[in-house]
Design a protein around this motif. Structure first.
Motif, PDB file in Angstrom:
ATOM      1  N   TYR A   1       5.381 -37.804 -24.238  1.00  0.00           N
ATOM      2  CA  TYR A   1       6.180 -36.584 -24.286  1.00  0.00           C
ATOM      3  C   TYR A   1       6.530 -36.240 -25.738  1.00  0.00           C
ATOM      4  N   GLY A   2       6.944 -37.255 -26.506  1.00  0.00           N
ATOM      5  CA  GLY A   2       7.278 -37.011 -27.905  1.00  0.00           C
ATOM      6  C   GLY A   2       6.073 -36.590 -28.719  1.00  0.00           C
TER       7      GLY A   2
ATOM      8  N   SER B   1      -2.890 -37.024 -20.764  1.00  0.00           N
ATOM      9  CA  SER B   1      -1.655 -37.802 -20.866  1.00  0.00           C
ATOM     10  C   SER B   1      -1.071 -38.065 -19.486  1.00  0.00           C
ATOM     11  N   ALA B   2      -1.105 -37.046 -18.617  1.00  0.00           N
ATOM     12  CA  ALA B   2      -0.614 -37.223 -17.246  1.00  0.00           C
ATOM     13  C   ALA B   2      -1.458 -38.255 -16.495  1.00  0.00           C
ATOM     14  N   LEU B   3      -2.778 -38.234 -16.703  1.00  0.00           N
ATOM     15  CA  LEU B   3      -3.646 -39.214 -16.063  1.00  0.00           C
ATOM     16  C   LEU B   3      -3.358 -40.621 -16.573  1.00  0.00           C
ATOM     17  N   MET B   4      -3.075 -40.743 -17.869  1.00  0.00           N
ATOM     18  CA  MET B   4      -2.724 -42.057 -18.424  1.00  0.00           C
ATOM     19  C   MET B   4      -1.455 -42.595 -17.783  1.00  0.00           C
ATOM     20  N   ILE B   5      -0.452 -41.738 -17.639  1.00  0.00           N
ATOM     21  CA  ILE B   5       0.810 -42.167 -17.038  1.00  0.00           C
ATOM     22  C   ILE B   5       0.583 -42.635 -15.610  1.00  0.00           C
TER      23      ILE B   5
ATOM     24  N   VAL C   1      -1.274 -46.106 -15.605  1.00  0.00           N
ATOM     25  CA  VAL C   1      -0.415 -47.237 -15.949  1.00  0.00           C
ATOM     26  C   VAL C   1       0.634 -47.472 -14.867  1.00  0.00           C
ATOM     27  N   ASP C   2       1.121 -46.393 -14.265  1.00  0.00           N
ATOM     28  CA  ASP C   2       2.161 -46.506 -13.239  1.00  0.00           C
ATOM     29  C   ASP C   2       1.610 -47.081 -11.942  1.00  0.00           C
ATOM     30  N   GLY C   3       0.345 -46.762 -11.620  1.00  0.00           N
ATOM     31  CA  GLY C   3      -0.255 -47.252 -10.393  1.00  0.00           C
ATOM     32  C   GLY C   3       0.165 -46.503  -9.153  1.00  0.00           C
ATOM     33  N   GLY C   4       0.805 -45.352  -9.316  1.00  0.00           N
ATOM     34  CA  GLY C   4       1.284 -44.589  -8.172  1.00  0.00           C
ATOM     35  C   GLY C   4       0.238 -43.652  -7.608  1.00  0.00           C
ATOM     36  N   HIS C   5       0.708 -42.654  -6.856  1.00  0.00           N
ATOM     37  CA  HIS C   5      -0.174 -41.688  -6.204  1.00  0.00           C
ATOM     38  C   HIS C   5      -0.748 -40.728  -7.228  1.00  0.00           C
ATOM     39  N   TYR C   6      -1.941 -40.224  -6.925  1.00  0.00           N
ATOM     40  CA  TYR C   6      -2.583 -39.293  -7.856  1.00  0.00           C
ATOM     41  C   TYR C   6      -1.775 -38.014  -8.044  1.00  0.00           C
ATOM     42  N   ALA C   7      -0.957 -37.658  -7.054  1.00  0.00           N
ATOM     43  CA  ALA C   7      -0.170 -36.430  -7.154  1.00  0.00           C
ATOM     44  C   ALA C   7       0.915 -36.530  -8.225  1.00  0.00           C
ATOM     45  N   ASN C   8       1.243 -37.753  -8.674  1.00  0.00           N
ATOM     46  CA  ASN C   8       2.175 -37.879  -9.800  1.00  0.00           C
ATOM     47  C   ASN C   8       1.620 -37.213 -11.052  1.00  0.00           C
ATOM     48  N   THR C   9       0.300 -37.085 -11.122  1.00  0.00           N
ATOM     49  CA  THR C   9      -0.325 -36.424 -12.266  1.00  0.00           C
ATOM     50  C   THR C   9       0.152 -34.987 -12.383  1.00  0.00           C
ATOM     51  N   TYR C  10       0.334 -34.304 -11.247  1.00  0.00           N
ATOM     52  CA  TYR C  10       0.744 -32.903 -11.283  1.00  0.00           C
ATOM     53  C   TYR C  10       2.096 -32.732 -11.963  1.00  0.00           C
ATOM     54  N   LEU C  11       3.038 -33.612 -11.626  1.00  0.00           N
ATOM     55  CA  LEU C  11       4.377 -33.501 -12.188  1.00  0.00           C
ATOM     56  C   LEU C  11       4.348 -33.638 -13.698  1.00  0.00           C
ATOM     57  N   HIS C  12       3.729 -34.690 -14.199  1.00  0.00           N
ATOM     58  CA  HIS C  12       3.696 -34.908 -15.642  1.00  0.00           C
ATOM     59  C   HIS C  12       2.831 -33.862 -16.349  1.00  0.00           C
ATOM     60  N   PHE C  13       1.770 -33.409 -15.696  1.00  0.00           N
ATOM     61  CA  PHE C  13       0.910 -32.392 -16.303  1.00  0.00           C
ATOM     62  C   PHE C  13       1.680 -31.097 -16.534  1.00  0.00           C
ATOM     63  N   VAL C  14       2.422 -30.667 -15.536  1.00  0.00           N
ATOM     64  CA  VAL C  14       3.185 -29.419 -15.677  1.00  0.00           C
ATOM     65  C   VAL C  14       4.275 -29.572 -16.736  1.00  0.00           C
ATOM     66  N   VAL C  15       4.992 -30.687 -16.710  1.00  0.00           N
ATOM     67  CA  VAL C  15       6.073 -30.882 -17.685  1.00  0.00           C
ATOM     68  C   VAL C  15       5.516 -30.954 -19.103  1.00  0.00           C
ATOM     69  N   LEU C  16       4.423 -31.695 -19.299  1.00  0.00           N
ATOM     70  CA  LEU C  16       3.824 -31.803 -20.631  1.00  0.00           C
ATOM     71  C   LEU C  16       3.293 -30.453 -21.106  1.00  0.00           C
TER      72      LEU C  16
ATOM     73  N   VAL D   1     -11.764 -38.619 -28.602  1.00  0.00           N
ATOM     74  CA  VAL D   1     -10.826 -39.709 -28.876  1.00  0.00           C
ATOM     75  C   VAL D   1      -9.889 -39.909 -27.689  1.00  0.00           C
ATOM     76  N   GLN D   2      -9.311 -38.830 -27.185  1.00  0.00           N
ATOM     77  CA  GLN D   2      -8.393 -38.965 -26.051  1.00  0.00           C
ATOM     78  C   GLN D   2      -9.097 -39.470 -24.803  1.00  0.00           C
ATOM     79  N   SER D   3     -10.314 -38.968 -24.562  1.00  0.00           N
ATOM     80  CA  SER D   3     -11.063 -39.427 -23.384  1.00  0.00           C
ATOM     81  C   SER D   3     -11.385 -40.911 -23.496  1.00  0.00           C
ATOM     82  N   GLY D   4     -11.765 -41.360 -24.694  1.00  0.00           N
ATOM     83  CA  GLY D   4     -12.057 -42.773 -24.890  1.00  0.00           C
ATOM     84  C   GLY D   4     -10.849 -43.656 -24.649  1.00  0.00           C
ATOM     85  N   PHE D   5      -9.684 -43.237 -25.135  1.00  0.00           N
ATOM     86  CA  PHE D   5      -8.480 -44.029 -24.919  1.00  0.00           C
ATOM     87  C   PHE D   5      -8.081 -44.033 -23.444  1.00  0.00           C
ATOM     88  N   TYR D   6      -8.276 -42.897 -22.770  1.00  0.00           N
ATOM     89  CA  TYR D   6      -7.950 -42.860 -21.347  1.00  0.00           C
ATOM     90  C   TYR D   6      -8.832 -43.832 -20.559  1.00  0.00           C
TER      91      TYR D   6
END
Length: 582
Positions: free
Chosen positions: A475-476, A539-543, A546-561, A253-258
């Protein structure tokens, strides 16, 4: 009456779907006969054979049932593959269409031959499928001796994008009527940007709908996973199997939505990655990445080596405040250093966005001053570099120094865009540079580029709002889902302790009511941690998508999540133990 209208709408939808599928077969690069004989007919035959095999084989139903499903998947893929390819091509045409029109307008205002405009755009690999369309028009004119308006009219009938097709049709009519290419394109600017804004906004609206659907599906899967953990207490079924089955569904389900969000997100990259012109930013980014990966590998060795007894330092030594390190922390501690590149890349991305905000003012001022003083860019920058353009000021000063050192203007501008690292600045700076080299009016070029870039920046603000909403939602949901997972797990764990403490000699056997012997609590907790980490990654990949930024932004959200999940799980276990401890 209402039923008849519903049936009519359904028939219309089916008819449109079939017509769209037939149309996609007409636009294939491979001849239709060859596709039918080599791909479609063999896939249909494979489906028929797999269905026959499922009926004839003497195997359990659980093994025979997936066989025809595999054949059906192959047949459906072959049937709808042309439709998917056509959709991807249409998306590529629409993504950069507004940039191509701006570039074409810049070239047209230089008074060069109109065929040279098309030839120049056909050589721009950055425009992808649009450049191929320009190349096809050039071929029709040069090879088949068609007029430019006839070539545009012919391509308008074959291009899959409605926006591009309408543009070619209007262009063909205008050129045939004798109007100049520059006059037509200048009048088309507002309409093209308006169309791009409409498509961009509709995409963001679709993402809002997808977020609501995603929230509903994840909540449903969360309840299913909690039930899979708790219900075996009463039924006596194997909880490991039920939890694993629900986790597999969760992953799908998550992979499909991503994938759906990835296909729907508007194409609007933030970063520019130069290859020939190095930037001092590269060294800082590379060092942060090396530090993050190196420390992560070191902590992974400490964590796993401590568990296996091959490391002199264990995770218990690092987290000495815990009497026994919770299992979720074993998963999140090794990835924590990836915050370093995540933060560094995010800081640099904020600077890039700041430069983007200032560039329209700079290019407008540069064009107006050049036009008024009738001087070179270097002479204008001598005074312009003293003005405050925020994060772009230092880059403007560097551009002036390079031009003042008699560096070739093209190279100086290329170094400027490499230092800025912005996709929009690189694209529009290239347009301004080419327009000036070909004798275009600097004032007109500056105003044209500034207006178009401001429109894109306004759309980016709306995209930023959508990204902020998505971040809060994910996050929620991570905290809420983890809370539910570990409540169920800890309740079962406490029930297992209770059943062991009950007297086996009592008249009522507790094992007949509470089936806790089927549970392997550490294994189930391990499975829950896996789904939390997987959910954090997607979830980090989704962010990032949608954000359109650098792939390294995934690391930040992945660690926080991941840390949100680990802390929530650990706290939930402690909290439930405090309330339900006997």
């Amino acid at each position: 009456m209402a039923q008849g209208e519903a049936e009519s709408d359904l028939d219309l939808t089916i008819t449109e779907t079939i017509q769209g599928l037939v149309e996609s077969y007409r636009h294939m690069s491979m001849p239709l006969e060859r596709y039918l004989s080599l791909i479609l007919l063999p896939s249909v035959a494979f489906f028929v054979l797999s269905s026959i095999a499922a009926l004839l084989l003497d195997l359990p139903l659980s093994i025979r049932a997936p066989i025809p499903l595999l054949g059906f998947l192959a047949m459906a893929s072959a049937i709808f593959y042309p439709k998917i390819v056509l959709s991807q091509r249409k998306r590529e045409l629409n993504n950069r269409f507004h940039l191509l029109i701006t570039h074409m307008t810049v070239l047209a205002t230089t008074k060069i031959d109109r065929m040279e405009v098309f030839r120049t755009l056909a050589e721009e690999d950055e425009y992808g499928e649009l450049a191929m369309e320009m190349h096809r028009i050039v071929q029709l004119v040069d090879t088949w001796n068609l007029s430019l308006d006839d070539a545009c009219r012919r391509r308008a009938k074959q291009v899959p994008s409605r926006a591009v097709s309408d543009f070619f049709d209007r262009l063909a009519y205008t050129l045939g009527a004798g109007q100049g290419l520059d006059d037509y394109l200048l009048t088309e600017q507002e309409q093209i940007i308006q169309h791009y804004s409409t498509v961009y906004q509709s995409t963001l609206d679709s993402l809002e709908v997808m977020k609501d659907l995603y929230l509903s599906m994840i909540l449903s899967m969360t309840f299913a996973l909690v039930f899979a953990v708790v219900l075996p207490v009463l039924t006596g079924t194997n909880p490991t199997m039920t939890v694993s089955a629900v986790i597999v569904m969760f992953v799908f389900v998550q992979s499909g939505f991503y994938l759906a969000i990835r296909s729907m997100s508007p194409y609007d990259p933030v970063w520019f990655h130069p290859e020939e012109y190095p930037s001092p930013i590269e060294e800082r980014l590379d060092k942060s990445m090396a530090a993050g990966v190196g420390l992560s590998l070191l902590l992974a060795f400490v964590t796993l080596g401590g568990m296996l007894g091959v490391s002199p330092v264990t995770l218990n030594d690092l987290l000495f405040m815990f009497e026994s390190v919770p299992l979720p922390l074993y998963a999140v501690v090794p990835i924590t250093p990836m915050l370093i590149p995540g933060i560094v890349f995010r800081q640099e991305e904020q600077r890039i966005k700041g430069r983007d905000e200032e560039f329209p003012n700079f290019i407008r001022a540069l064009g107006a001053t050049e036009g008024a003083k009738q001087s070179t860019t270097g002479m204008v920058l001598r005074t312009l570099r003293k003005k405050d353009f925020g994060p772009l000021t230092d880059n403007i000063d560097d551009l002036y120094k390079r031009l003042n050192m008699r560096i070739e203007p093209t190279s100086a501008w290329r170094f400027f865009t490499a230092d800025c690292r912005s996709y929009l600045i690189q694209t529009f700076s290239e347009m301004y540079l080419i327009g000036r080299e070909m004798g275009g009016s600097p004032k007109q070029l500056g105003e044209l580029i500034s207006e178009n870039m401001n429109q894109v920046l306004q759309l980016r603000q709306k995209r930023k709002q959508a990204t902020t909403t998505l971040i809060g939602l994910l996050y929620g949901m991570t905290a809420a889902s983890t809370f539910a997972f570990f409540i169920g797990l800890q309740v079962v764990n406490i029930l297992a302790d209770m059943s062991l403490n009950l007297s086996t000699g009592s008249r009522l056997d507790a094992a007949s009511l509470i089936n806790t012997s089927v549970y392997n609590i550490p294994l189930i907790e391990f499975l829950l941690i896996i789904i939390i980490m997987f959910s954090a990654m997607l979830s980090a990949l989704m962010i990032r998508t949608v954000d359109g930024g650098h792939y390294a932004n995934t690391y930040l959200h992945f660690v926080v999540l991941a840390w949100i999940g680990a802390v929530t799980g650990t706290f939930t276990k402690w909290l439930v133990s405090q309330f339900l401890a006997i």
